[in-house]
Design an enzyme around this catalytic site. Sequence first.
Site, PDB file in Angstrom:
ATOM      1  CB  CYS A  67      58.331  62.368-122.877  1.00  0.00           C
ATOM      2  SG  CYS A  67      58.143  64.162-122.906  1.00  0.00           S
TER       3      CYS A  67
ATOM      4  CB  CYS B 271      55.113  65.281-122.984  1.00  0.00           C
ATOM      5  SG  CYS B 271      55.515  64.125-121.681  1.00  0.00           S
TER       6      CYS B 271
ATOM      7  CE  LYS C  76      50.118  66.011-122.994  1.00  0.00           C
ATOM      8  NZ  LYS C  76      50.377  65.706-121.567  1.00  0.00           N
TER       9      LYS C  76
ATOM     10  CE1 TYR D  62      49.313  62.805-118.131  1.00  0.00           C
ATOM     11  CE2 TYR D  62      48.965  61.616-116.089  1.00  0.00           C
ATOM     12  CZ  TYR D  62      49.716  61.865-117.213  1.00  0.00           C
ATOM     13  OH  TYR D  62      50.871  61.165-117.417  1.00  0.00           O
TER      14      TYR D  62
ATOM     15  CD  GLU E  79      46.966  65.964-120.679  1.00  0.00           C
ATOM     16  OE1 GLU E  79      47.612  66.738-119.950  1.00  0.00           O
ATOM     17  OE2 GLU E  79      47.444  64.920-121.159  1.00  0.00           O
TER      18      GLU E  79
ATOM     19  CG  HIS F 146      45.904  95.639-113.136  1.00  0.00           C
ATOM     20  ND1 HIS F 146      44.859  94.801-112.816  1.00  0.00           N
ATOM     21  CD2 HIS F 146      45.360  96.718-113.750  1.00  0.00           C
ATOM     22  CE1 HIS F 146      43.727  95.370-113.201  1.00  0.00           C
ATOM     23  NE2 HIS F 146      44.010  96.533-113.773  1.00  0.00           N
TER      24      HIS F 146
ATOM     25  CD  GLU G 271      45.508  91.850-111.431  1.00  0.00           C
ATOM     26  OE1 GLU G 271      45.682  92.775-110.610  1.00  0.00           O
ATOM     27  OE2 GLU G 271      45.139  92.033-112.608  1.00  0.00           O
TER      28      GLU G 271
END
Length: 452
Positions: free
Chosen positions: A43, A48, A51, A178, A182, A435, A440
Amino acid sequence: MNFDYDLFVIGGGSGGVRAARVAAADHGAKVGLAEESRMGGTCVIRGCVPKKLMVFASSYPAAVEEARAYGWNASAGAFDWPMFRGKLEAELDRLEGAYRKTLLNAGVTIHDCRAVLEDAHTVKLSTGETVTAKHILVATGGWPFVPEFPGSELALTSNDMFHLEKLPKRLLVVGGGYIACEFAGIFNGLGVEVTQYYRGAQILRGFDDEARGHVAEAMRARGIEIHCGTEVMEMERAGEGVKVTATDGKDRTFDAVLYATGRVPNSHGLGLEALGVKLGRRGEIVVDGHSQTAVPSIYAVGDVTDRINLTPVAIREGHAFADTVFGGKVVAADHELVASAVFTQPELGSVGLSEEEARDREPIEVYSAAFRPMRSLFAGQEERVLMKLIVSQDSRKVLGCHIVAPEAGEMIQLAAIAIKMGATKEDFDRTVAVHPTMGEELVTLRRPVRKA
């Protein structure tokens, strides 16, 4: 029997470091840890963290283009890869130092070498030293997998992509998971001409079909050339490039080829099977709900167990192990409803069941909306976002949430709290919208688009 350590950890990644620190600092155990590479593991050093920093770097050209649409006289200029790479490597050095300091402050003895098991309580270090421990924890993570085929030695893996001498002009990414997606987005954003081969029918297998289709469409719109149903047959050196022959009958030449076709548990050569530790078909260490192997004194956490291969999961497993074995309380890591994010551009955030998984289990309702968000709409961009909820017809619980949007990872983290608590669709409906936001939409989806 007197042991050198109460606990010896093999592997200095997220799971191993957390287990060592908690056992030593919180529970007073005498702990040793061996790491043959760099402290921090996949990681921090080759996953992670670097990356995500590359994702940030690759997002600026699009941001500058958007800025012009908002009235700014802006231009991106050229990307200085050597400068960025130098800063990246300095940051990884800093993080590695922080991990090391954390362990030392907790009283953990660090061995910077490879370690293998000799018996249920003995570890042999590559320095020639042998140490004993009442408990041994294997936390050696995973490793990129490249299949063998003619020319496979020319392939790069994700480990290599942070340390390239220069950016390729043309990059082939092989894989549809993934990591592949990525890196395709990262290098596309950095100005590289990116082609992606995937043997399956659609990228991001295992994620919600509608969501992964949405991501694929967005990737293609950004200029990534995705070829599904395509595999590499052979590769050969062509000048400074790599000539690739594919199953679609075409030969193409690239400056570099990244293989991101999966990772395998890093369990080879540790002496596990000879001791009676069971390994699965992919080499994963088989453990019970408390991370204990078939040998009572040996435990394993993280990617080497191939349960849920995410850093926060490894950390939870390591912490639960330390609390259970040294803290006097039985704790099991919870692997249910673990949220995840894919840092494509736009991102994909997901928690719970996909539509396909849910409809195979029970009758469901699907609520979804795809729209151009305010920010992109004003800038004249066509990219759309997706908000999707999967709801049980019987219990009304939200079984899954899937978001494809900028900052989807941030949104799914908060949605995951509600879903983990068992929120119903009516709980979402009772929540007043913030909002104007993209998020939302999650609380204004009034009618199902379909039932299954």
